[in-house]
Design a protein around this motif. Structure first.
Motif, PDB file in Angstrom:
ATOM      1  N   ARG A  21      87.119  93.419  33.169  1.00 54.54           N
ATOM      2  CA  ARG A  21      86.376  93.019  31.976  1.00 54.54           C
ATOM      3  C   ARG A  21      86.913  93.719  30.726  1.00 54.54           C
ATOM      4  O   ARG A  21      86.374  93.535  29.627  1.00 54.54           O
ATOM      5  CB  ARG A  21      84.873  93.280  32.130  1.00 54.54           C
ATOM      6  CG  ARG A  21      84.497  94.716  32.410  1.00 54.54           C
ATOM      7  CD  ARG A  21      83.000  94.998  32.228  1.00 54.54           C
ATOM      8  NE  ARG A  21      82.124  94.141  33.016  1.00 54.54           N
ATOM      9  CZ  ARG A  21      80.793  94.205  32.944  1.00 54.54           C
ATOM     10  NH1 ARG A  21      80.203  95.084  32.136  1.00 54.54           N
ATOM     11  NH2 ARG A  21      80.046  93.399  33.675  1.00 54.54           N
ATOM     12  N   HIS A  22      87.975  94.508  30.880  1.00 55.58           N
ATOM     13  CA  HIS A  22      88.522  95.260  29.751  1.00 55.58           C
ATOM     14  C   HIS A  22      89.120  94.341  28.685  1.00 55.58           C
ATOM     15  O   HIS A  22      88.975  94.588  27.487  1.00 55.58           O
ATOM     16  CB  HIS A  22      89.578  96.239  30.267  1.00 55.58           C
ATOM     17  CG  HIS A  22      90.237  97.078  29.222  1.00 55.58           C
ATOM     18  ND1 HIS A  22      89.534  97.708  28.227  1.00 55.58           N
ATOM     19  CD2 HIS A  22      91.556  97.389  29.011  1.00 55.58           C
ATOM     20  CE1 HIS A  22      90.368  98.384  27.452  1.00 55.58           C
ATOM     21  NE2 HIS A  22      91.601  98.195  27.893  1.00 55.58           N
ATOM     22  N   PHE A  23      89.797  93.282  29.111  1.00 51.22           N
ATOM     23  CA  PHE A  23      90.443  92.363  28.171  1.00 51.22           C
ATOM     24  C   PHE A  23      90.161  90.920  28.567  1.00 51.22           C
ATOM     25  O   PHE A  23      90.245  90.577  29.756  1.00 51.22           O
ATOM     26  CB  PHE A  23      91.966  92.564  28.181  1.00 51.22           C
ATOM     27  CG  PHE A  23      92.501  93.347  27.013  1.00 51.22           C
ATOM     28  CD1 PHE A  23      93.286  92.737  26.048  1.00 51.22           C
ATOM     29  CD2 PHE A  23      92.222  94.693  26.887  1.00 51.22           C
ATOM     30  CE1 PHE A  23      93.791  93.462  24.976  1.00 51.22           C
ATOM     31  CE2 PHE A  23      92.714  95.429  25.829  1.00 51.22           C
ATOM     32  CZ  PHE A  23      93.512  94.817  24.861  1.00 51.22           C
ATOM     33  N   GLY A  24      89.864  90.105  27.578  1.00 46.61           N
ATOM     34  CA  GLY A  24      89.815  88.663  27.756  1.00 46.61           C
ATOM     35  C   GLY A  24      90.971  88.020  27.015  1.00 46.61           C
ATOM     36  O   GLY A  24      91.568  88.628  26.120  1.00 46.61           O
ATOM     37  N   HIS A  25      91.284  86.798  27.392  1.00 49.73           N
ATOM     38  CA  HIS A  25      92.327  86.057  26.693  1.00 49.73           C
ATOM     39  C   HIS A  25      91.688  85.316  25.519  1.00 49.73           C
ATOM     40  O   HIS A  25      90.679  84.622  25.701  1.00 49.73           O
ATOM     41  CB  HIS A  25      93.005  85.056  27.635  1.00 49.73           C
ATOM     42  CG  HIS A  25      94.239  84.444  27.083  1.00 49.73           C
ATOM     43  ND1 HIS A  25      94.192  83.410  26.165  1.00 49.73           N
ATOM     44  CD2 HIS A  25      95.554  84.713  27.289  1.00 49.73           C
ATOM     45  CE1 HIS A  25      95.421  83.065  25.846  1.00 49.73           C
ATOM     46  NE2 HIS A  25      96.276  83.835  26.508  1.00 49.73           N
ATOM     47  N   PRO A  26      92.231  85.454  24.301  1.00 52.27           N
ATOM     48  CA  PRO A  26      91.574  84.847  23.136  1.00 52.27           C
ATOM     49  C   PRO A  26      91.382  83.340  23.229  1.00 52.27           C
ATOM     50  O   PRO A  26      90.468  82.796  22.603  1.00 52.27           O
ATOM     51  CB  PRO A  26      92.505  85.213  21.981  1.00 52.27           C
ATOM     52  CG  PRO A  26      93.167  86.482  22.418  1.00 52.27           C
ATOM     53  CD  PRO A  26      93.367  86.316  23.896  1.00 52.27           C
TER      54      PRO A  26
END
Length: 339
Positions: A109-114
């Motif tokens: 959950r640290h990074f999502g794809h824009p």
């Protein structure tokens, strides 16, 4: 898809129309929240245990208070208090602990794809404290244990006459990982926990020690730069096609930092929907939310690297125990290599 040997190649992933291109979404199940840690199978753990011969253990973690000034400004320094109920008793507490401020593992959950969102299409409204969706506790429950392989990129490049200048944001292409592996005589196998030593962290810690001895502060006013992996689809392809379970490095972001020279872009960037930021161009946007790759940063690898170089044996059993924090974003790595 139940059989990992049947998983598509990265080039096949890029051609997907049933999910975001370049993603592994759904390949481990529609509700999967482990990503590439699925490659850590019981059989591969048994294989890893057979690698232990001397029983020597190496901690791969920095102290929790390693950085007096946080490397990343929004991550503060912890406050440790020891107290006692009487003169024969002690307890302690930690305030202001940022789990990703030193040696760490990033959760999914640290990074999502824009453009496409979080791994496996997770609902961003659920990515809050206490909700289990993509939480770091899932790594802890599954267990992070397997064959660790060290690629000593810094030593290889020095041997090759191309040493790293740690004052520059040098980008390391995937081909250098292959060259390093060949030089060391080691193969990358499916399910490996890959350790990349660039030498950046050791250099940074030496600078901090020198500052402490001289009373100078040469780092706080200097922009943070780090050698690291090239921001490209070639890098993502290398990790996926090798079936790497977790990739950890002794630098600040696994990839080169900052990402100002990156060729990666997303529609949200090019169409102006997302303002430019330090995340623009980052490889994190592919590795974490699209491939589900577990990432480690700021791992202390110098001592292990010396031992590996001494006997030319670059594989070990590796165990990491992230915090069982429901809904956690990341965790101290708590990693140990056993040889």
């Amino acid at each position: 898809m139940n059989h990992q040997e049947e998983l598509p190649s990265y080039s096949d992933l890029l051609a997907r129309t049933d999910a975001p291109p370049g993603s592994s979404w759904g390949l481990f199940g529609d509700d999967d929240d482990l990503g590439t840690l699925n490659f850590l199978t019981p059989e591969r753990r048994i294989r890893a245990a057979s690698l232990v011969s001397s029983g020597q253990a190496y901690s791969l973690d920095l102290p929790l208070d390693a950085f007096r000034q946080p490397l990343i400004s929004h991550r503060g320094a912890l406050q440790h208090t020891v107290f006692g109920l009487n003169e024969f008793h002690r307890d302690d507490k930690i305030d202001n602990l940022f789990p990703q401020a030193t040696s760490q593992i990033d959760g999914l959950r640290h990074f999502g794809h824009p453009d496409y969102g979080f791994y496996n299409g997770a609902d961003p409204e659920r990515l809050i404290a206490g909700d289990p969706t993509l939480g770091i506790h899932r790594y802890a429950e599954h267990g992070v244990a397997g064959r660790g392989v060290l690629l000593d990129v810094g030593r290889y490049l020095e041997h090759s006459g191309d040493p790293i200048d740690y004052t520059q944001a040098r980008s390391i292409p995937a081909r250098v990982l292959d060259e390093t592996a060949r030089h060391q005589g080691v193969n990358i196998e499916p399910g490996d926990i890959l350790l990349l030593r660039f030498g950046w962290l050791g250099h940074r810690m030496n600078q901090m020690r020198q500052d402490a001895q001289t009373g100078k502060d040469t780092l706080s006013d200097t922009p943070l730069v780090s050698v690291g992996l090239e921001q490209s689809h070639d890098t993502a392809e290398w990790f996926w096609d090798h079936r790497v379970a977790l990739a950890a490095a002794d630098n600040v972001a696994l990839e080169v930092w900052p990402a100002t020279a990156s060729g990666l872009s997303v529609r949200a960037d090019t169409q102006g929907a997302l303002p430019p930021s330090s995340h623009t161009g980052m490889l994190h946007r592919i590795l974490i939310p699209l491939l589900g790759l577990a990432i480690g940063e700021l791992w202390q690898l110098d001592e292990l690297a010396e031992a590996c170089h001494a006997d030319r044996r670059y594989e070990c059993m590796l165990v990491a125990t992230p915090l069982r924090l429901p809904g956690g974003v990341g965790s101290p790595s708590n990693a140990v290599a056993i040889r």
